[in-house]
Write an enzyme that holds these catalytic residues in place. Structure first.
Site, PDB file in Angstrom:
ATOM      1  N   LYS A 118      37.803  52.734  38.743  1.00  0.00           N
ATOM      2  CA  LYS A 118      38.227  52.283  37.412  1.00  0.00           C
ATOM      3  C   LYS A 118      37.842  53.297  36.327  1.00  0.00           C
ATOM      4  CE  LYS A 118      38.048  47.349  38.667  1.00  0.00           C
ATOM      5  NZ  LYS A 118      37.599  45.983  38.238  1.00  0.00           N
ATOM      6  N   TYR A 152      47.334  43.092  37.493  1.00  0.00           N
ATOM      7  CA  TYR A 152      46.401  41.957  37.450  1.00  0.00           C
ATOM      8  C   TYR A 152      47.105  40.666  37.032  1.00  0.00           C
ATOM      9  CZ  TYR A 152      42.183  44.778  38.265  1.00  0.00           C
ATOM     10  OH  TYR A 152      41.206  45.575  38.821  1.00  0.00           O
ATOM     11  N   ASN A 180      33.209  47.266  36.193  1.00  0.00           N
ATOM     12  CA  ASN A 180      32.472  47.198  37.464  1.00  0.00           C
ATOM     13  C   ASN A 180      32.905  48.255  38.473  1.00  0.00           C
ATOM     14  OD1 ASN A 180      34.908  46.105  38.103  1.00  0.00           O
ATOM     15  ND2 ASN A 180      34.136  44.118  38.771  1.00  0.00           N
ATOM     16  N   HIS A 229      37.837  48.582  42.162  1.00  0.00           N
ATOM     17  CA  HIS A 229      38.631  47.433  42.629  1.00  0.00           C
ATOM     18  C   HIS A 229      38.731  47.468  44.151  1.00  0.00           C
ATOM     19  CE1 HIS A 229      42.024  44.643  43.091  1.00  0.00           C
ATOM     20  NE2 HIS A 229      42.503  45.520  43.947  1.00  0.00           N
ATOM     21  N   GLU A 284      49.325  45.842  47.113  1.00  0.00           N
ATOM     22  CA  GLU A 284      48.672  46.675  46.097  1.00  0.00           C
ATOM     23  C   GLU A 284      48.810  48.166  46.405  1.00  0.00           C
ATOM     24  OE1 GLU A 284      45.340  43.362  44.726  1.00  0.00           O
ATOM     25  OE2 GLU A 284      44.679  45.200  45.698  1.00  0.00           O
TER      26      GLU A 284
HETATM   27  N1  UDP Z   1      36.680  40.227  35.467  1.00  0.00           N
HETATM   28  C1  UDP Z   1      36.024  40.049  34.256  1.00  0.00           C
HETATM   29  N2  UDP Z   1      35.370  38.861  34.027  1.00  0.00           N
HETATM   30  C2  UDP Z   1      35.355  37.855  34.927  1.00  0.00           C
HETATM   31  C3  UDP Z   1      36.026  38.022  36.144  1.00  0.00           C
HETATM   32  C4  UDP Z   1      36.669  39.216  36.390  1.00  0.00           C
HETATM   33  O1  UDP Z   1      36.031  40.954  33.417  1.00  0.00           O
HETATM   34  O2  UDP Z   1      34.749  36.809  34.655  1.00  0.00           O
HETATM   35  C5  UDP Z   1      37.386  41.495  35.746  1.00  0.00           C
HETATM   36  C6  UDP Z   1      36.555  42.439  36.613  1.00  0.00           C
HETATM   37  O3  UDP Z   1      36.841  43.785  36.220  1.00  0.00           O
HETATM   38  C7  UDP Z   1      37.104  42.147  37.987  1.00  0.00           C
HETATM   39  C8  UDP Z   1      38.585  41.912  37.695  1.00  0.00           C
HETATM   40  O4  UDP Z   1      38.588  41.228  36.441  1.00  0.00           O
HETATM   41  O5  UDP Z   1      36.868  43.206  38.893  1.00  0.00           O
HETATM   42  C9  UDP Z   1      39.339  41.100  38.705  1.00  0.00           C
HETATM   43  O6  UDP Z   1      38.667  39.872  38.905  1.00  0.00           O
HETATM   44  P1  UDP Z   1      38.425  39.299  40.371  1.00  0.00           P
HETATM   45  O7  UDP Z   1      37.906  37.918  40.235  1.00  0.00           O
HETATM   46  O8  UDP Z   1      39.636  39.501  41.207  1.00  0.00           O
HETATM   47  O9  UDP Z   1      37.204  40.205  40.910  1.00  0.00           O
HETATM   48  P2  UDP Z   1      37.155  41.330  42.053  1.00  0.00           P
HETATM   49  O10 UDP Z   1      38.142  40.957  43.111  1.00  0.00           O
HETATM   50  O11 UDP Z   1      37.489  42.645  41.379  1.00  0.00           O
HETATM   51  O12 UDP Z   1      35.738  41.320  42.548  1.00  0.00           O
HETATM   52 MG    MG Z   2      40.126  40.417  42.981  1.00  0.00          MG
END
Ligand code: UDP
Ligand code: MG
Length: 141
Positions: free
Chosen positions: A10, A50, A113, A116, A127
């Protein structure tokens, strides 16, 4: 089963000059890189990627962040790639991630974070196709 997963390094990872360090961990964990590029998402493209999160409170911030700078999408292949990659990166919120995971070691917060990872083999295929044409994917040799 041999699976494919999409990683995206990211914009925070790129800004912090951590792409090499994260790729080294990915390779050390046994993943084969079958496609990689550096690109910058528009708000429209980030929003489409997303789309499943549309309507959630963090969606607008996520789109803003993912289009804020360059990122590095990487198509990966490995036995059990989906689960193994999620284990390697750790929980979404680095505060909850296991020590030694990529997010625990490098990420600042739940939004920014570092990386992805796809959440299922089906989404891995979808994806990867979002970022790579078939011609851009190299067979593992
Ligand atoms: N995200 C966020 N706040 C939240 C949950 C998700 O900013 O409470 C962002 C974060 O960058 C995350 C992305 O949205 O990686 C996608 O969310 P997901 O729940 O799919 O998490 P991941 O699969 O990336 O662990
Ligand atoms: Mg996810």
């Amino acid at each position: 089963m041999i699976e494919r997963t999409l990683a995206i390094l990211k914009p925070d990872c790129v800004r912090k000059n951590l792409t090499g360090a994260v790729i080294a961990r990915i390779e050390k964990a046994g993943f084969k890189i079958i496609g990689m590029k550096k690109t910058r998402l528009t708000q429209e493209t980030a929003g489409a990627f997303y789309a499943v999160h549309k309507g959630r409170p963090f969606y607008d911030g996520l789109v803003e962040f993912m289009s804020s700078g360059a990122c590095v999408p990487i198509a990966l292949e490995k036995e059990n790639a989906i689960a193994d990659f999620r284990t390697l990166i750790g929980a979404t919120d680095p505060a909850e991630a296991v020590p030694g995971t990529i997010r625990k070691d490098f990420a600042d917060n739940k939004g920014e974070n570092i990386v992805h990872g796809s959440d299922s083999p089906e989404n891995g295929k979808i994806e990867i196709a979002f970022f790579f044409s078939v011609k851009e994917l190299i067979e593992v040799i």
